[in-house]
Write a protein that holds these residues in place. Structure first.
Motif, PDB file in Angstrom:
ATOM      1  N   HIS A   1       2.682   1.938  -9.657  1.00  0.00           N
ATOM      2  CA  HIS A   1       2.127   3.024  -8.850  1.00  0.00           C
ATOM      3  C   HIS A   1       1.799   4.229  -9.733  1.00  0.00           C
ATOM      4  O   HIS A   1       0.735   4.850  -9.591  1.00  0.00           O
ATOM      5  N   ARG A   2       2.697   4.559 -10.653  1.00  0.00           N
ATOM      6  CA  ARG A   2       2.442   5.684 -11.570  1.00  0.00           C
ATOM      7  C   ARG A   2       1.240   5.401 -12.468  1.00  0.00           C
ATOM      8  O   ARG A   2       0.445   6.303 -12.775  1.00  0.00           O
TER       9      ARG A   2
ATOM     10  N   ASN B   1       0.834  -1.201   0.000  1.00  0.00           N
ATOM     11  CA  ASN B   1       0.000   0.000   0.000  1.00  0.00           C
ATOM     12  C   ASN B   1       0.869   1.251   0.000  1.00  0.00           C
ATOM     13  O   ASN B   1       1.220   1.791   1.054  1.00  0.00           O
TER      14      ASN B   1
ATOM     15  N   LEU C   1      -1.063   7.274  -2.999  1.00  0.00           N
ATOM     16  CA  LEU C   1      -0.932   7.931  -4.297  1.00  0.00           C
ATOM     17  C   LEU C   1       0.002   9.132  -4.246  1.00  0.00           C
ATOM     18  O   LEU C   1       0.709   9.426  -5.220  1.00  0.00           O
TER      19      LEU C   1
ATOM     20  N   ALA D   1      -0.595   0.405  -5.136  1.00  0.00           N
ATOM     21  CA  ALA D   1      -1.006   1.791  -4.878  1.00  0.00           C
ATOM     22  C   ALA D   1      -2.267   1.804  -4.034  1.00  0.00           C
ATOM     23  O   ALA D   1      -3.047   0.848  -4.044  1.00  0.00           O
ATOM     24  N   ASP D   2      -2.445   2.914  -3.323  1.00  0.00           N
ATOM     25  CA  ASP D   2      -3.596   3.009  -2.420  1.00  0.00           C
ATOM     26  C   ASP D   2      -4.010   4.463  -2.262  1.00  0.00           C
ATOM     27  O   ASP D   2      -3.164   5.354  -2.165  1.00  0.00           O
ATOM     28  N   ASP D   3      -5.317   4.704  -2.244  1.00  0.00           N
ATOM     29  CA  ASP D   3      -5.852   6.048  -2.025  1.00  0.00           C
ATOM     30  C   ASP D   3      -6.749   6.048  -0.793  1.00  0.00           C
ATOM     31  O   ASP D   3      -7.837   6.632  -0.801  1.00  0.00           O
TER      32      ASP D   3
ATOM     33  N   VAL E   1      -1.824   6.154 -10.506  1.00  0.00           N
ATOM     34  CA  VAL E   1      -2.052   7.595 -10.369  1.00  0.00           C
ATOM     35  C   VAL E   1      -2.569   8.197 -11.671  1.00  0.00           C
ATOM     36  O   VAL E   1      -3.537   8.965 -11.677  1.00  0.00           O
TER      37      VAL E   1
ATOM     38  N   TYR F   1       9.375   4.544  -2.694  1.00  0.00           N
ATOM     39  CA  TYR F   1       9.086   3.443  -1.771  1.00  0.00           C
ATOM     40  C   TYR F   1       9.989   3.549  -0.547  1.00  0.00           C
ATOM     41  O   TYR F   1      11.219   3.631  -0.670  1.00  0.00           O
TER      42      TYR F   1
END
Length: 374
Positions: free
Chosen positions: A217-218, A86, A89, A148-150, A221, A94
């Motif tokens: 991750h990008r 996780n 965003l 990724a996590d929001d 986003v 990392y």
């Protein structure tokens, strides 16, 4: 559900009792994605690595092995946190101490399993488990919402409407984007293979596990979380993001092959899975040629399924409907089947009359002593 087994005595194979656990949900890169990554990787293995993988997996394909780690999740909660990391965003790098405390995340897990796979001191069973986890985790790493996590558990708690039906964002990226437009899986794989040949594969191979995670991750986003205000996802979103997923799957396959080629470069075949079977025993893939015989069928239990009617199915080689052989207990009396779940992922023998039922090869189990050490 999946089962992993080794040649133990029957008393060790089946514990006295087994407490079933609820199935883990919401973190599954759909099976097609894992299989595609594995098949693309298999096409790029060196001859040496291909033989090493065949030896370690006892003949099981990378594609069949790729879904093992999801199928065992209801039995192996120690690995639940290893399927994702996780990273919020807003983060641009990392930080292990913050994003992977105690090494409990997919990035650390890939490094650990790669180390075990390359370790000549590891047992055949340890290497087989490490390989199955590694194949799966490399697939998960390339699903953007596994890295990724929001504040929504990687999209699991982000409710959306996808092509008219209610779902969540994680499920959309886990498979619904592909399932909405892929009709023929073989054709889809072939289209990805052709596209792979047109890409700069050396550039795809470059970098580290952390680099690959941050690439995903990008994508999360810039693509996954770019949603309409009302959360209603239509065909425009699908058209924009299908190429993104296609490239992610290709990258996963190319990088998995790189990791395996490097980890297994010094591998030397072991003795256990390749030893000849005793007379009257056949490998699960050969059972179809011996229908009508009373014999022992030997293989790796891939999954166990318990039907609503009480039947217990041990699928060998792969999950249904790709299994090579099935052992089935039909509404068994007593509790002798309670401990069968411990066999997932293990190599076992099943003794009985080999029959065909609806085109599939099986042995009917009526008692515990039909399960024997190979």
């Amino acid at each position: 559900m999946i089962v992993h087994v080794r040649p133990f005595a029957l008393a060790l194979l089946i514990p006295a009792a087994f407490a079933s656990a609820p199935t883990a949900t919401g973190a599954r890169w759909w099976d097609l994605g894992h299989r595609v990554v594995a098949e693309l990787a298999e096409s790029r293995l060196t001859p040496h690595t291909r033989e090493a993988v065949r030896d370690i997996l006892d003949g099981q394909s990378l594609a069949d092995a790729s879904v093992w780690a999801d199928n065992i999740r209801q039995y192996r909660h120690d690995a639940d946190k290893l399927h994702y990391v996780n990273i919020p965003l807003a983060e641009t790098r990392y930080v292990p101490e913050r994003h992977c405390p105690g090494g409990q995340c997919i990035i650390a897990a890939i490094e650990q399993e790669r180390h075990v796979l390359a370790d000549p001191a590891a047992s055949p069973e340890e290497r087989a488990e490490a390989l199955r986890f590694l194949i799966h985790f490399m697939g998960d790493l390339h699903q953007p919402l596994h890295v990724a996590d929001d504040g929504d558990r990687g999209g699991n708690q982000r409710a959306v409407t996808f092509l008219g039906h209610a779902t969540d964002l994680h499920k959309v990226w886990d498979g619904e984007l592909i399932d909405s437009s892929v009709v023929n899986q073989a054709e889809y794989f072939e289209s990805l293979r052709r596209r792979m040949e047109s890409l700069d594969l050396r550039a795809l191979e470059a970098g580290t596990v952390v680099d690959w995670a941050m690439e995903g991750h990008r994508i999360a986003v810039e693509h996954a979380y770019r949603l309409p205000r009302d959360g209603r996802i239509g065909r425009a979103y699908v058209r924009a993001n299908r190429p993104v997923i296609d490239r992610a799957l290709i990258a996963g396959g190319v990088r998995l092959a790189k990791v395996l080629n490097e980890a297994l470069v010094s591998y030397r075949p072991g003795a256990s899975p390749g030893v000849p079977l005793r007379p009257g025993a056949y490998a699960d893939r050969e059972a179809a040629a011996h229908v009508g015989e009373t014999a022992t069928v030997v293989g790796t239990v891939a999954t166990i399924f318990r039907s609503k009617k009480g039947n217990v199915y041990l699928n060998f080689g792969a999950d249904y409907p790709h299994q090579t052989f099935t052992a089935v207990a039909l509404q068994p009396a007593g509790r002798w089947t309670d401990g069968l779940d411990s066999l997932v992922g293990r190599r076992v023998g099943v003794r009985g009359t080999i029959v065909k039922y609806r085109g599939r090869v099986e042995i009917v189990l009526e008692r515990a002593d039909q399960i024997v050490a190979p």
